[in-house]
Design a protein around this motif. Structure first.
Motif, PDB file in Angstrom:
ATOM      1  N   ILE A   1      43.590  31.312  38.183  1.00 36.36           N
ATOM      2  CA  ILE A   1      42.283  31.919  37.906  1.00 36.36           C
ATOM      3  C   ILE A   1      42.451  33.169  37.050  1.00 36.36           C
ATOM      4  N   ILE A   2      43.456  34.000  37.401  1.00 36.62           N
ATOM      5  CA  ILE A   2      43.714  35.227  36.647  1.00 36.62           C
ATOM      6  C   ILE A   2      44.070  34.898  35.195  1.00 36.62           C
ATOM      7  N   THR A   3      44.889  33.868  34.988  1.00 35.95           N
ATOM      8  CA  THR A   3      45.266  33.467  33.628  1.00 35.95           C
ATOM      9  C   THR A   3      44.043  33.027  32.831  1.00 35.95           C
ATOM     10  N   LEU A   4      43.170  32.256  33.448  1.00 30.71           N
ATOM     11  CA  LEU A   4      41.943  31.805  32.776  1.00 30.71           C
ATOM     12  C   LEU A   4      41.056  32.985  32.406  1.00 30.71           C
ATOM     13  N   LEU A   5      40.838  33.893  33.350  1.00 27.58           N
ATOM     14  CA  LEU A   5      39.965  35.042  33.098  1.00 27.58           C
ATOM     15  C   LEU A   5      40.551  35.968  32.037  1.00 27.58           C
ATOM     16  N   SER A   6      41.865  36.161  32.082  1.00 23.88           N
ATOM     17  CA  SER A   6      42.490  37.040  31.084  1.00 23.88           C
ATOM     18  C   SER A   6      42.390  36.423  29.688  1.00 23.88           C
TER      19      SER A   6
ATOM     20  N   TYR B   1      59.187  27.672  40.995  1.00 18.96           N
ATOM     21  CA  TYR B   1      59.974  28.077  39.828  1.00 18.96           C
ATOM     22  C   TYR B   1      59.244  27.734  38.539  1.00 18.96           C
ATOM     23  N   PHE B   2      58.784  26.500  38.429  1.00 18.58           N
ATOM     24  CA  PHE B   2      58.127  26.090  37.185  1.00 18.58           C
ATOM     25  C   PHE B   2      56.762  26.760  37.018  1.00 18.58           C
ATOM     26  N   PHE B   3      56.113  27.103  38.111  1.00 19.42           N
ATOM     27  CA  PHE B   3      54.858  27.842  37.988  1.00 19.42           C
ATOM     28  C   PHE B   3      55.124  29.248  37.453  1.00 19.42           C
ATOM     29  N   ALA B   4      56.188  29.896  37.958  1.00 21.81           N
ATOM     30  CA  ALA B   4      56.548  31.234  37.464  1.00 21.81           C
ATOM     31  C   ALA B   4      56.881  31.181  35.978  1.00 21.81           C
ATOM     32  N   VAL B   5      57.628  30.158  35.569  1.00 23.41           N
ATOM     33  CA  VAL B   5      57.974  29.992  34.154  1.00 23.41           C
ATOM     34  C   VAL B   5      56.713  29.767  33.318  1.00 23.41           C
ATOM     35  N   MET B   6      55.792  28.953  33.826  1.00 24.71           N
ATOM     36  CA  MET B   6      54.546  28.677  33.110  1.00 24.71           C
ATOM     37  C   MET B   6      53.718  29.944  32.939  1.00 24.71           C
ATOM     38  N   LEU B   7      53.646  30.749  33.998  1.00 23.72           N
ATOM     39  CA  LEU B   7      52.858  31.977  33.951  1.00 23.72           C
ATOM     40  C   LEU B   7      53.415  32.937  32.902  1.00 23.72           C
ATOM     41  N   SER B   8      54.721  33.122  32.918  1.00 23.38           N
ATOM     42  CA  SER B   8      55.348  34.007  31.930  1.00 23.38           C
ATOM     43  C   SER B   8      55.196  33.458  30.518  1.00 23.38           C
TER      44      SER B   8
ATOM     45  N   MET C   1      54.615  29.440  61.124  1.00 29.37           N
ATOM     46  CA  MET C   1      55.226  30.118  59.976  1.00 29.37           C
ATOM     47  C   MET C   1      55.314  29.183  58.776  1.00 29.37           C
ATOM     48  N   GLY C   2      55.666  27.936  59.024  1.00 27.39           N
ATOM     49  CA  GLY C   2      55.739  26.968  57.933  1.00 27.39           C
ATOM     50  C   GLY C   2      54.406  26.770  57.261  1.00 27.39           C
ATOM     51  N   MET C   3      53.340  26.662  58.040  1.00 29.75           N
ATOM     52  CA  MET C   3      51.996  26.507  57.480  1.00 29.75           C
ATOM     53  C   MET C   3      51.588  27.762  56.704  1.00 29.75           C
ATOM     54  N   PHE C   4      51.951  28.933  57.252  1.00 32.41           N
ATOM     55  CA  PHE C   4      51.605  30.183  56.558  1.00 32.41           C
ATOM     56  C   PHE C   4      52.263  30.249  55.188  1.00 32.41           C
ATOM     57  N   PHE C   5      53.577  29.970  55.125  1.00 26.50           N
ATOM     58  CA  PHE C   5      54.293  30.042  53.843  1.00 26.50           C
ATOM     59  C   PHE C   5      53.766  29.002  52.862  1.00 26.50           C
ATOM     60  N   LEU C   6      53.389  27.842  53.371  1.00 22.10           N
ATOM     61  CA  LEU C   6      52.844  26.801  52.502  1.00 22.10           C
ATOM     62  C   LEU C   6      51.517  27.245  51.897  1.00 22.10           C
ATOM     63  N   PHE C   7      50.614  27.755  52.757  1.00 22.25           N
ATOM     64  CA  PHE C   7      49.309  28.204  52.269  1.00 22.25           C
ATOM     65  C   PHE C   7      49.444  29.426  51.369  1.00 22.25           C
ATOM     66  N   TYR C   8      50.378  30.315  51.706  1.00 26.25           N
ATOM     67  CA  TYR C   8      50.603  31.505  50.885  1.00 26.25           C
ATOM     68  C   TYR C   8      51.059  31.102  49.479  1.00 26.25           C
ATOM     69  N   GLY C   9      51.996  30.160  49.412  1.00 21.12           N
ATOM     70  CA  GLY C   9      52.493  29.707  48.120  1.00 21.12           C
ATOM     71  C   GLY C   9      51.406  29.087  47.268  1.00 21.12           C
ATOM     72  N   PHE C  10      50.587  28.231  47.876  1.00 23.32           N
ATOM     73  CA  PHE C  10      49.515  27.601  47.115  1.00 23.32           C
ATOM     74  C   PHE C  10      48.417  28.614  46.756  1.00 23.32           C
ATOM     75  N   ALA C  11      48.200  29.609  47.613  1.00 25.95           N
ATOM     76  CA  ALA C  11      47.229  30.664  47.296  1.00 25.95           C
ATOM     77  C   ALA C  11      47.676  31.442  46.062  1.00 25.95           C
ATOM     78  N   VAL C  12      48.974  31.756  45.989  1.00 25.98           N
ATOM     79  CA  VAL C  12      49.522  32.457  44.822  1.00 25.98           C
ATOM     80  C   VAL C  12      49.274  31.646  43.554  1.00 25.98           C
ATOM     81  N   ILE C  13      49.539  30.355  43.623  1.00 27.86           N
ATOM     82  CA  ILE C  13      49.363  29.481  42.452  1.00 27.86           C
ATOM     83  C   ILE C  13      47.902  29.445  42.016  1.00 27.86           C
ATOM     84  N   ILE C  14      46.985  29.241  42.946  1.00 30.89           N
ATOM     85  CA  ILE C  14      45.561  29.138  42.607  1.00 30.89           C
ATOM     86  C   ILE C  14      45.033  30.456  42.051  1.00 30.89           C
TER      87      ILE C  14
END
Length: 484
Positions: free
Chosen positions: A30-35, A400-407, A13-26
């Motif tokens: 990419i979405i920000t760059l393309l937009s 937190y800071f990634f969410a702030v950066m995205l917004s 579960m720890g590995m899943f949440f870690l990979f999930y979090g980094f997947a969201v960031i990556i």
């Protein structure tokens, strides 16, 4: 034995949440760059398009504007006048009175000099009974058609409008929205410029009208809403339209066009059977069904998005109303993904099946569940004494800071492209909201979405009641479910 099994489960579960979090960031990077690339391209195109020529062109596609109405008597006359004043030569306005219990139909008859007509149309899509079709005796309102029907819900009302419409494209809107005068011609651009693919649908940018100055059916002065929830939705709409939908449009992977304002190819809509009345997410479901049809027929096509803020709507500013809206949005997403689950990770459906569908399933539909599991996992670690405060704090600060950066990027895109919010202090209010959102609003949104999951499992449907303040700061009520 049990201890080893527990350790294995927690590690997985720890590995899943870690990979999930980094997947969201990556993925969102990419979405920000393309937009950003797509927004720059759209801004360049707008500089070289003379929309005055499009307004009067005899070869542009004709448009039927469909606006379902239920108990909208307080504003329907003004809204219809606004729709009749749009800048384009080849369009009609079809108002569908979906069994209103107020004086909506009487007001329309009186103010637009309407008379019943023997209007011939083919009922290609089954709908609730159409009681009458009205046209005006006044040549000034020759573009207006009013349909009076028995209540069947928003999707059913739109289907009735599709049956009666006589133009090449249908534009589906909420009747209480405000459209920019040149909204039609700007939405037609993708249909006119695409030559190698058939454009089957186009979505438009949606702005928030709360606290704005409205004059003659047009937003003349932007202001951010006074409430934190209202300002949060301004940021959310920036992220959704200027980041998400622009990027997915560039990849031709867009699954959703807002029900408040979208253009569709009428011929294809009829082929796929119109709107599906048994879902609360009829706008998303129709887009997915249209895409599925084109993929199965192996026909080249495109679903486009115009970033210009062409439509303004009022958003809820109370937790009670906002929670019902987010509950409904989540149930609509789940219903659509369930109805078309055969597309999931199916190479037959190309980019949509292999990328768009998995993204929506994992990062939109299941995000509340994953976040809840993450919270439960953290509590278990604390109870078992296996909790690393440093690890937790580091991950929390990163997210937190990634969410702030995205917004913040979404605000930057709006400033660069449109710069609508020029009132003194507006930018400061938006930045403050960006800092507060992840801590005080996001957890509530996720809980309301979880409730949507639970109600879907229990089979609870319906749209819920929405109370609107109104664009003129007068209280008005509107049932989102059109009486269902």
């Amino acid at each position: 034995m049990y201890s080893l099994l527990f350790d294995l489960v927690t590690q997985v579960m720890g590995m899943f949440f870690l990979f999930y979090g980094f997947a969201v960031i990556i993925i969102y990077m990419i979405i920000t760059l393309l937009s950003g690339l797509e927004l720059r391209e759209q801004i360049k195109k707008n500089k070289f398009v003379d929309y005055k020529d499009v307004i009067t062109t005899p070869v542009g596609p004709s448009v039927s504007i469909l606006a379902p109405a239920y108990n909208e008597g307080k504003t329907i006359v003004q809204n219809v006048r606004s729709l009749l004043s749009l800048h384009y030569s080849r369009y009609e306005v079809i108002i569908i009175n979906d069994g209103s219990k107020d004086d909506s139909i009487d007001l329309l008859i009186k103010n637009f000099d309407l008379r019943k007509t023997e209007f011939a149309f083919e009922q290609v899509i089954d709908t609730a009974k159409v009681k009458a079709v009205y046209k005006s005796n006044n040549p000034s309102f020759s573009k207006l058609i009013v349909v009076d029907k028995e209540n069947g819900g928003k999707a059913d009302a739109l289907n009735a409008g599709i049956n009666i419409s006589g133009q090449e494209l249908i534009a589906c809107i909420d009747v209480d929205c405000i459209l920019a005068p040149d909204s039609i011609v700007r939405m037609l651009r993708p249909f006119l410029e695409e030559t190698n693919k058939k454009v089957i649908a186009v979505g438009g940018g949606i702005g928030i009208a709360n606290n704005c100055d409205i004059k003659d059916g047009t937003v003349v002065k932007y202001r951010v809403p006074d409430s934190l929830l209202g300002r949060f939705q301004v940021i959310e709409y920036f992220r959704s339209f200027l980041l998400g939908r622009l990027a997915w449009s560039r990849m031709n992977g867009l699954l959703l066009i807002s029900g408040a304002f979208g253009f569709f190819d009428k011929e294809l809509v009829l082929k796929v059977g119109g709107y599906f009345p048994k879902t609360v997410g009829e706008d998303m479901e129709l887009v997915v069904r249209m895409r599925r049809y084109m993929e199965e027929q192996k026909l080249p096509y495109k679903v486009a998005f115009v970033s210009d803020p062409l439509c303004w709507t009022e958003v809820p500013e109370t937790e009670e109303v906002l929670s019902k809206q987010r509950n409904r949005w989540m149930r609509g997403t789940i219903e659509t993904l369930q109805l078309h689950r055969t597309m999931q990770l199916n190479p037959k459906y190309g980019f949509i099946g292999m990328i768009s569908f998995p993204f929506w399933s994992l990062f939109e539909k299941n995000a509340p569940i994953i976040e809840l599991l993450g919270a439960i996992y953290t509590i278990i670690l604390i109870v078992m004494g296996d909790f690393s405060a440093l690890y937790f704090l580091s991950l929390f600060v990163l997210i937190y800071f990634f969410a702030v950066m995205l917004s913040s990027f979404s605000i930057l895109f709006e400033e660069l492209a449109f710069d609508n919010y020029q009132e003194k202090g507006d930018l400061k209010k938006l930045i403050t909201t960006v800092l507060k959102e992840p801590l005080f609003i996001h957890p509530k949104i996720m809980s309301w979405c979880m409730k949507g999951h639970w109600q879907f499992i229990k089979g609870i449907g319906g749209w819920g009641e929405m109370v609107r303040v109104g664009f003129n700061n007068k209280l008005k009520s509107s049932s989102e479910n059109n009486g269902k």
